[in-house]
Design a protein around this motif. Structure first.
Motif, short mmCIF file in Angstrom:
data_model
loop_
_atom_site.label_atom_id
_atom_site.label_comp_id
_atom_site.label_asym_id
_atom_site.label_seq_id
_atom_site.Cartn_x
_atom_site.Cartn_y
_atom_site.Cartn_z
N ILE A 1 0.86 -1.18 0.00
CA ILE A 1 0.00 0.00 0.00
C ILE A 1 0.89 1.23 0.00
CG2 ILE A 1 -1.76 1.29 1.26
CD1 ILE A 1 -2.64 -1.43 2.48
N LEU B 1 -2.60 -1.07 -3.60
CA LEU B 1 -3.53 -0.02 -3.20
C LEU B 1 -2.76 1.27 -2.99
CD1 LEU B 1 -6.38 0.88 -2.14
CD2 LEU B 1 -5.67 0.00 0.10
N ARG C 1 -13.13 5.51 -5.16
CA ARG C 1 -12.31 4.31 -5.34
C ARG C 1 -12.38 3.88 -6.79
NH1 ARG C 1 -14.25 -0.30 -5.66
NH2 ARG C 1 -16.08 0.17 -4.43
N SER D 1 -7.57 5.02 -4.11
CA SER D 1 -8.67 5.40 -3.24
C SER D 1 -8.39 6.74 -2.58
CB SER D 1 -8.87 4.32 -2.18
OG SER D 1 -10.02 4.55 -1.43
N ILE E 1 -11.70 -4.00 0.58
CA ILE E 1 -11.74 -2.57 0.82
C ILE E 1 -13.21 -2.16 0.90
CG2 ILE E 1 -11.12 -0.31 -0.09
CD1 ILE E 1 -9.01 -1.83 -1.81
#
Length: 146
Positions: free
Chosen positions: A29, A67, A78, A95, A137
């Protein structure tokens, strides 16, 4: 001079992402304040996002970043797994999560196929749960904007 060496930061990030042991760390991430992908109707921010994509998207793809979390906007958005504006099965989900406190940004969204969820009228946060094989998510809604 701001004292910021962008080339050093880029090299550090490339080296750091390339060094991830995906057996030990199955999910990667990345974060930034500004969004790389946003469909909110703000042309200046689209230009910033485009520059960020030109600089970072290929690196994210090569290193399988799962992500990317950003803020800046006081709303939620998103994407699908996306590479170069196309939904794919092996890209990064982007996102924007800016719905946890300050007044929300009730703006219009432009129509992009990669934008899968847009919320600008509810406070909330994003919950990410993961195990070794799956990452989920979800937007967790708080109260309605007043």
């Amino acid at each position: 001079s701001s004292g910021i060496n962008a080339e050093y930061g880029y090299e550090w990030l490339a080296k750091d992402l390339a060094s991830v042991d995906r057996e030990r760390t199955p999910w990667v991430i990345a974060t930034s304040h500004r969004a790389m992908y946003t469909s909110q109707e703000q042309m200046g921010d689209h230009i910033v996002g485009l520059h960020m994509r030109l600089a970072l998207e290929d690196m994210f793809y090569r290193n399988k970043v799962n992500l990317h979390l950003s803020g800046h906007y006081h709303s939620y958005e998103r994407t699908c797994q996306v590479v170069e504006g196309d939904c794919v099965n092996h890209g990064t989900v982007y996102s924007v999560v800016g719905t946890s406190g300050k007044a929300l940004d009730p703006q219009y969204y432009l129509d992009y196929s990669w934008s899968k969820s847009q919320i600008c009228d509810k406070f909330g946060y994003q919950r990410v749960t993961a195990n070794h094989t799956h990452m989920d998510i979800e937007f967790v809604s708080g109260m309605e904007a007043i």
